[in-house]
Design an enzyme around this catalytic site. Structure first.
Site, PDB file in Angstrom:
ATOM      1  N   HIS A   1     -11.536  -1.439 -10.376  1.00  0.00           N
ATOM      2  CA  HIS A   1     -10.231  -1.978 -10.757  1.00  0.00           C
ATOM      3  C   HIS A   1      -9.187  -0.875 -10.697  1.00  0.00           C
ATOM      4  O   HIS A   1      -9.483   0.277 -11.023  1.00  0.00           O
ATOM      5  CB  HIS A   1     -10.278  -2.588 -12.165  1.00  0.00           C
ATOM      6  CG  HIS A   1      -9.138  -3.504 -12.415  1.00  0.00           C
ATOM      7  ND1 HIS A   1      -7.914  -3.051 -12.870  1.00  0.00           N
ATOM      8  CD2 HIS A   1      -9.030  -4.838 -12.233  1.00  0.00           C
ATOM      9  CE1 HIS A   1      -7.108  -4.082 -12.964  1.00  0.00           C
ATOM     10  NE2 HIS A   1      -7.745  -5.177 -12.583  1.00  0.00           N
TER      11      HIS A   1
ATOM     12  N   ASP B   1     -13.546 -10.843 -11.292  1.00  0.00           N
ATOM     13  CA  ASP B   1     -14.037 -11.700 -10.204  1.00  0.00           C
ATOM     14  C   ASP B   1     -15.553 -11.697 -10.078  1.00  0.00           C
ATOM     15  O   ASP B   1     -16.121 -12.568  -9.426  1.00  0.00           O
ATOM     16  CB  ASP B   1     -13.399 -11.256  -8.878  1.00  0.00           C
ATOM     17  CG  ASP B   1     -11.897 -11.426  -8.923  1.00  0.00           C
ATOM     18  OD1 ASP B   1     -11.460 -12.544  -9.224  1.00  0.00           O
ATOM     19  OD2 ASP B   1     -11.169 -10.442  -8.702  1.00  0.00           O
TER      20      ASP B   1
HETATM   21  C1  LIG Z   1      -9.721  -3.178  -6.847  1.00  0.00           C
HETATM   22  C2  LIG Z   1      -9.722  -1.854  -6.097  1.00  0.00           C
HETATM   23  C3  LIG Z   1      -8.824  -1.970  -4.881  1.00  0.00           C
HETATM   24  C4  LIG Z   1      -9.201  -0.789  -7.021  1.00  0.00           C
HETATM   25  O1  LIG Z   1      -9.359   0.392  -6.398  1.00  0.00           O
HETATM   26  P1  LIG Z   1      -8.822   1.793  -7.001  1.00  0.00           P
HETATM   27  O2  LIG Z   1      -9.768   2.302  -8.006  1.00  0.00           O
HETATM   28  O3  LIG Z   1      -7.434   1.654  -7.436  1.00  0.00           O
HETATM   29  O4  LIG Z   1      -8.745   2.729  -5.792  1.00  0.00           O
HETATM   30  P2  LIG Z   1      -9.638   2.846  -4.534  1.00  0.00           P
HETATM   31  O5  LIG Z   1      -9.826   1.542  -3.830  1.00  0.00           O
HETATM   32  O6  LIG Z   1      -8.971   3.918  -3.751  1.00  0.00           O
HETATM   33  O7  LIG Z   1     -11.054   3.379  -5.100  1.00  0.00           O
HETATM   34  C5  LIG Z   1     -11.337   4.714  -5.420  1.00  0.00           C
HETATM   35  C6  LIG Z   1     -12.663   5.097  -4.811  1.00  0.00           C
HETATM   36  O8  LIG Z   1     -13.679   4.240  -5.314  1.00  0.00           O
HETATM   37  C7  LIG Z   1     -14.265   3.485  -4.266  1.00  0.00           C
HETATM   38  N1  LIG Z   1     -14.424   2.111  -4.708  1.00  0.00           N
HETATM   39  C8  LIG Z   1     -13.596   1.415  -5.542  1.00  0.00           C
HETATM   40  N2  LIG Z   1     -14.093   0.183  -5.710  1.00  0.00           N
HETATM   41  C9  LIG Z   1     -15.213   0.096  -4.961  1.00  0.00           C
HETATM   42  C10 LIG Z   1     -16.125  -0.938  -4.716  1.00  0.00           C
HETATM   43  N3  LIG Z   1     -15.980  -2.140  -5.261  1.00  0.00           N
HETATM   44  N4  LIG Z   1     -17.158  -0.694  -3.901  1.00  0.00           N
HETATM   45  C11 LIG Z   1     -17.314   0.520  -3.329  1.00  0.00           C
HETATM   46  N5  LIG Z   1     -16.471   1.541  -3.512  1.00  0.00           N
HETATM   47  C12 LIG Z   1     -15.426   1.330  -4.331  1.00  0.00           C
HETATM   48  C13 LIG Z   1     -13.242   3.552  -3.125  1.00  0.00           C
HETATM   49  O9  LIG Z   1     -13.873   3.368  -1.872  1.00  0.00           O
HETATM   50  C14 LIG Z   1     -12.679   4.940  -3.303  1.00  0.00           C
HETATM   51  O10 LIG Z   1     -13.594   5.855  -2.784  1.00  0.00           O
HETATM   52  P3  LIG Z   1     -13.095   7.224  -2.062  1.00  0.00           P
HETATM   53  O11 LIG Z   1     -12.330   7.965  -3.126  1.00  0.00           O
HETATM   54  O12 LIG Z   1     -14.370   7.871  -1.663  1.00  0.00           O
HETATM   55  O13 LIG Z   1     -12.239   6.796  -0.915  1.00  0.00           O
HETATM   56  C15 LIG Z   1     -11.152  -1.493  -5.654  1.00  0.00           C
HETATM   57  O14 LIG Z   1     -11.951  -1.220  -6.764  1.00  0.00           O
HETATM   58  C16 LIG Z   1     -11.778  -2.549  -4.785  1.00  0.00           C
HETATM   59  O15 LIG Z   1     -11.470  -2.647  -3.596  1.00  0.00           O
HETATM   60  N6  LIG Z   1     -12.702  -3.402  -5.361  1.00  0.00           N
HETATM   61  C17 LIG Z   1     -13.323  -4.447  -4.616  1.00  0.00           C
HETATM   62  C18 LIG Z   1     -12.422  -5.650  -4.489  1.00  0.00           C
HETATM   63  C19 LIG Z   1     -12.226  -6.369  -5.796  1.00  0.00           C
HETATM   64  O16 LIG Z   1     -13.171  -6.682  -6.506  1.00  0.00           O
HETATM   65  N7  LIG Z   1     -10.973  -6.701  -6.095  1.00  0.00           N
HETATM   66  C20 LIG Z   1     -10.600  -7.436  -7.292  1.00  0.00           C
HETATM   67  C21 LIG Z   1      -9.878  -6.549  -8.254  1.00  0.00           C
HETATM   68  S1  LIG Z   1      -9.611  -7.378  -9.788  1.00  0.00           S
END
Ligand SMILES: CC(C)(COP(=O)(O)OP(=O)(O)OC[C@H]1O[C@@H](n2cnc3c(N)ncnc32)[C@H](O)[C@@H]1OP(=O)(O)O)[C@@H](O)C(=O)NCCC(=O)NCCS
Length: 395
Positions: free
Chosen positions: A264, A321
């Site tokens: 998240h 989700d």
């Molecule tokens: C929601 C989301 C975009 C938030 O991400 P964030 O923490 O702000 O930032 P990032 O996407 O840059 O994630 C940071 C790191 O964790 C990894 N990561 C985050 N969520 C992940 C997941 N669900 N699976 C695998 N790796 C994940 C990213 O690849 C990134 O890795 P890196 O630093 O090696 O590039 C991300 O967790 C995600 O894509 N989740 C899956 C989709 C999802 O469930 N969305 C609903 C959100 S309520």
């Protein structure tokens, strides 16, 4: 214009406060979500979707007569002029339900006799119509694409139960209706997430509520946002009977793919909504004899969290989700209707934010058009800019 160096790191506005809001707050470090001062756990346990929607719109829990009036307004709004479903019927049956919903929101606007009345009272009435009618579109489209006619609302039913009735044509089980009602409470708002921000950006141009809500639906449809529940369901279906879930998780992560429903942008610990939905999953699973969905989800959760930690990522946990997908599946919601169902609930939050933005309610100042800046990293030919070459002289 100075020469550019492209030093702006795109952080997706993480941690940047763009406005005040009185509607909801996410404390990501501590896993706390509040709507108008109330903890999500208290609302999920004691409130209903109708009461929560009122709270989001009015900054206070309703008194009994206020709630009765609000429910009545919702019931009265559950009717649509014929042209709305006539238009939707012409769409290809294979259309994505989120596209159908996004395309339908302007139709709801065209059906609204107060569309151009921008008073606060008219906007509150428009919000009620949207909250009442978005579920009708989602349920109606599911029936149309399956060769059935949309059904009229049943005014004896709650908002959640009526949605199930209008989708299936069967009077829903009371427990399932109450659980769906809780799901709607859990999804109703979440501060400045991408879709809410999209709504607020649109309405900051003084566009009407329907233009903003359609933008919200578009933003919600993506798999990084609301679309994740549909993606989680696809993952669960693909992994049924998979003997080696840990191996699958490792393979996905090694290939650079995400495990949907995990992680998240704000929560760096457990999302409080996920905890609630996990318990609900097991409760429904036990009742319906479908606990295997919850066991599979838990196995993916545990192996993914351990694997993330092994890779130095200790903050990636299930989000809203992750467990809503098996819960909705057991309620009979098709996978591709799970994201529209998110919108059925979030429309309450979107409309509250649209009104707050329209009237500058959070800070008592006049509303301002959103207009961020960017760093230009394209061609630069100096102060005079590039010389335009007529097309016939270009080689
Ligand atoms: C929601 C989301 C975009 C938030 O991400 P964030 O923490 O702000 O930032 P990032 O996407 O840059 O994630 C940071 C790191 O964790 C990894 N990561 C985050 N969520 C992940 C997941 N669900 N699976 C695998 N790796 C994940 C990213 O690849 C990134 O890795 P890196 O630093 O090696 O590039 C991300 O967790 C995600 O894509 N989740 C899956 C989709 C999802 O469930 N969305 C609903 C959100 S309520």
């Amino acid at each position: 214009m100075a020469e550019t160096n492209g030093n702006v790191k795109n952080i997706g506005l993480r941690g940047v406060k763009v406005a005040d809001t009185r509607i909801s707050h996410v404390d990501g470090a501590n896993g706390i979500l509040i709507y108008r001062g109330y903890r999500i756990e208290a609302l999920a346990e004691h409130s209903t979707f109708e009461e929560t929607a009122y709270l989001l719109h009015h900054d206070a829990l309703p008194k009994p007569e206020q709630l009765a009036d609000f429910r009545k307004s919702l019931e009265e709004a559950r009717e649509l002029p014929g042209f709305v479903f006539d238009s939707i019927r012409k769409l290809p049956r294979s259309s994505l339900p989120m596209d159908v919903l996004q395309a339908s929101i302007p139709l709801l606007g065209m059906a609204d006799h107060e569309l151009e009345d921008e008073s606060r009272e008219a906007n509150l009435r428009k919000a009620i119509r949207l909250i009442a009618r978005v579920p009708m579109i989602v349920a109606g489209w599911d029936r149309i694409r399956n060769g059935h006619d949309p059904l009229p609302a049943d005014e004896r039913l709650s908002h959640a139960a009526n949605f199930l009735w209008q989708m299936t044509g069967k009077l829903p089980d009371d427990d399932i209706s109450m659980d769906l009602d809780t799901c709607l409470v859990l999804h109703a708002d979440h501060s400045f997430n991408a879709s809410t921000f999209a709504c607020r950006a649109v309405v900051s141009t003084q566009a009407h509520m329907y233009a903003a809500a359609a933008a919200g639906v578009g933003a919600l449809s993506g798999p990084l946002h609301g679309g994740a529940n549909t993606a989680v369901m696809r993952m669960l279906e693909a992994l049924q009977g998979e003997g080696n879930v840990p191996g699958w998780v490792r393979k996905e992560l090694d290939a650079g793919r995400k495990i949907m429903g995990m992680g998240h942008a704000v929560y760096k610990t457990t999302d409080p909504r996920a905890r609630f939905l996990k318990d609900m999953c097991f409760r429904i699973g036990r009742k319906l004899g479908e606990e295997h969905w919850c066991r599979l989800s838990t196995q993916i959760e545990e192996t993914a969290v351990a694997e993330f930690a092994r890779r130095g990522k200790t903050t990636i946990k299930p989000n809203v989700d992750f467990f809503s997908a098996p819960v909705y599946h057991m309620m009979g919601i098709p996978g591709d209707l799970m994201t529209p169902l998110f919108a059925v609930s979030r429309i309450a939050g979107w409309t509250a934010h649209i009104i707050e933005e329209k009237f500058g309610d959070a800070h008592g100042e006049k509303p301002v058009l959103y207009r961020p800046s960017s760093e230009y990293t394209g061609h630069y030919c100096g102060k005079e800019a590039c010389t335009y070459t007529p097309i016939e002289q270009r080689k």
